[in-house]
Design an enzyme around this catalytic site. Structure first.
Site, PDB file in Angstrom:
ATOM      1  N   ASN A  78      47.533 -15.795 -31.148  1.00  0.00           N
ATOM      2  CA  ASN A  78      46.172 -16.147 -30.700  1.00  0.00           C
ATOM      3  C   ASN A  78      45.765 -15.387 -29.439  1.00  0.00           C
ATOM      4  O   ASN A  78      45.160 -15.955 -28.525  1.00  0.00           O
ATOM      5  CB  ASN A  78      46.056 -17.654 -30.479  1.00  0.00           C
ATOM      6  N   ARG A 123      53.345 -21.110 -42.473  1.00  0.00           N
ATOM      7  CA  ARG A 123      53.114 -22.524 -42.731  1.00  0.00           C
ATOM      8  C   ARG A 123      53.033 -22.770 -44.235  1.00  0.00           C
ATOM      9  O   ARG A 123      52.910 -21.827 -45.014  1.00  0.00           O
ATOM     10  CB  ARG A 123      51.838 -22.976 -42.015  1.00  0.00           C
TER      11      ARG A 123
END
Length: 406
Positions: free
Chosen positions: A143, A275
């Site tokens: 990020n 994920r």
């Protein structure tokens, strides 16, 4: 060079309770009681005049007391905006205050945690806590963390020559060099945390963000002109190893190079899931940043040229015509809206986030990890909570690639 997008953070607001208390002194409350028919004795003309004079003075005090606070709050830029100011701004008190914030958030490892507005005003207690948190091992490239802080500190140092800011970004450059795998890639977190974050990570621009900084360091591009020659040499070597890693990881299907997965095994180089809803696949999003970085390299080798040409060919092959994604209000949905795919022959091409390796078909997934073929078939929570479609390669194909070919 690659331009990295940055997150937008919410601006701080003034303390309304404090402001209200300044506007509510006892005499004003007493005056209000008179005007609303309380049982207190009525004010005569002189008393009323004195009360109004006192009120006026209090309002002046309020104005001159609150206005500087308001001005300070308004002059505080969001972290997202700190990287797009005019050169003279980086010499000012606000830029220096924010740079000191950045140093407070820097971990002992040399990197930074993610998802923090580092431009916000900090109380003394918050600063004390940050000093205690320096030993945390949550430094990451995810990020836009770490590489954006490096660039900011370097800009402020270049403008001010305040030595502590140079010390901070030099430590962070050393962090990037230490975090690189022997095979040339970078993990999402360093020190390593285990799990999928150990993989070589293109997701959210992690590895490319690190490489773009080191590339500028190696070239001694502003604001890194003050970096010593030894570190510049190490940065150049790290970039060369990173490029070799990128070329090695490009996914080959039926003998043809395509693009990249969002993350690859740090040992074997194989595409890897992250994920539960992020499967091993070819990425229509992250691959754009990788290709754009390769296009920004000086004197590209034939291998680099082939990698770019192959990625561009895959982007062309993977584009999806005739549909668009619409946001439809729906009070039943978790976020109050739904994402719906609509057939539209006039729609500009769109791309999926993930493509199945081999078939090149878009894939979608809920948190249960089961692959679906349509966005409508996954859970409402994931359908509206993740970017499954986008126009990521559009500018690269329309502008960047033609300019690079020239």
């Amino acid at each position: 060079m690659l331009q990295i997008g940055l997150p937008v953070y919410e601006r701080k607001t003034m303390n309304r309770t404090a402001r209200h208390s300044l506007l509510s002194p006892p005499l004003l409350r007493s005056l209000r009681r008179e005007q609303t028919g309380s049982d207190a004795a009525p004010l005569n003309g002189l008393a009323l005049a004195l009360t109004l004079l006192h009120t006026s003075l209090l309002l002046l005090v309020c104005f001159f007391s609150v206005s500087p606070l308001a001005a300070a709050e308004k002059s505080t830029v969001a972290w997202d905006d700190c990287h797009r100011q005019k050169p003279e701004w980086y010499t000012g008190e606000e830029a220096i205050r924010i740079a000191d914030n950045v140093l407070l958030y820097q971990r002992n490892s040399g990197g930074w945690p993610k998802n923090i507005d580092m431009a916000r005003l900090l109380a003394d207690a918050q600063k004390d806590k940050l000093r205690k948190d320096k030993q945390k091992t949550d430094s990451t490239l995810d990020n836009t963390a770490t590489h954006t802080q490096i660039r900011y500190l370097a800009k402020v140092y270049e403008a001010t020559r305040i030595e502590r800011f140079k010390t901070g970004f030099i430590r962070a450059i050393d962090y990037l060099l230490a975090a690189q795998y022997p095979g040339g890639g970078w993990p999402q977190f360093y020190p390593l945390r285990g799990g999928y974050s150990n993989h070589v990570t293109f997701n959210d621009g992690a590895m490319i963000g690190a490489m773009s900084v080191l590339c500028d360091v190696a070239r001694r591009e502003p604001p890194f002109v003050s970096v010593d020659q030894q570190r510049c040499q190490r940065a150049e070597e790290a970039v060369d190893k990173g490029v070799e890693c990128i070329l090695r990881l490009q996914i080959v299907v039926d003998g043809k190079r395509t693009a990249w997965c969002a993350q690859h095994d740090e040992n074997s180089g194989e595409p890897r899931p992250a994920r539960s809803y992020e499967k091993a696949s070819i990425s229509g999003a992250e691959s754009v940043g990788v290709a754009r970085f390769l296009m920004g390299l000086d004197d590209p080798s034939p291998q680099i040229v082939e990698a770019v040409e192959s990625a561009v060919a895959w982007f062309e092959q993977a584009k999806i015509p005739g549909i668009r994604q619409t946001k439809v209000p729906d009070p039943v949905m978790p976020r109050g809206f739904d994402h719906v795919i609509v057939e539209d022959p006039a729609a500009v091409p769109i791309w999926a986030r993930f493509y199945e390796i081999g078939s090149n078909r878009p894939i979608f997934c809920s948190r249960d990890g089961i692959v679906r073929r349509r966005l409508a078939d996954i859970s409402p929570e994931r359908r509206t909570g993740y970017a499954w479609y986008g126009y990521w390669p559009a500018t690269l194909l329309a502008k960047d690639y033609p300019a690079w070919r020239k």
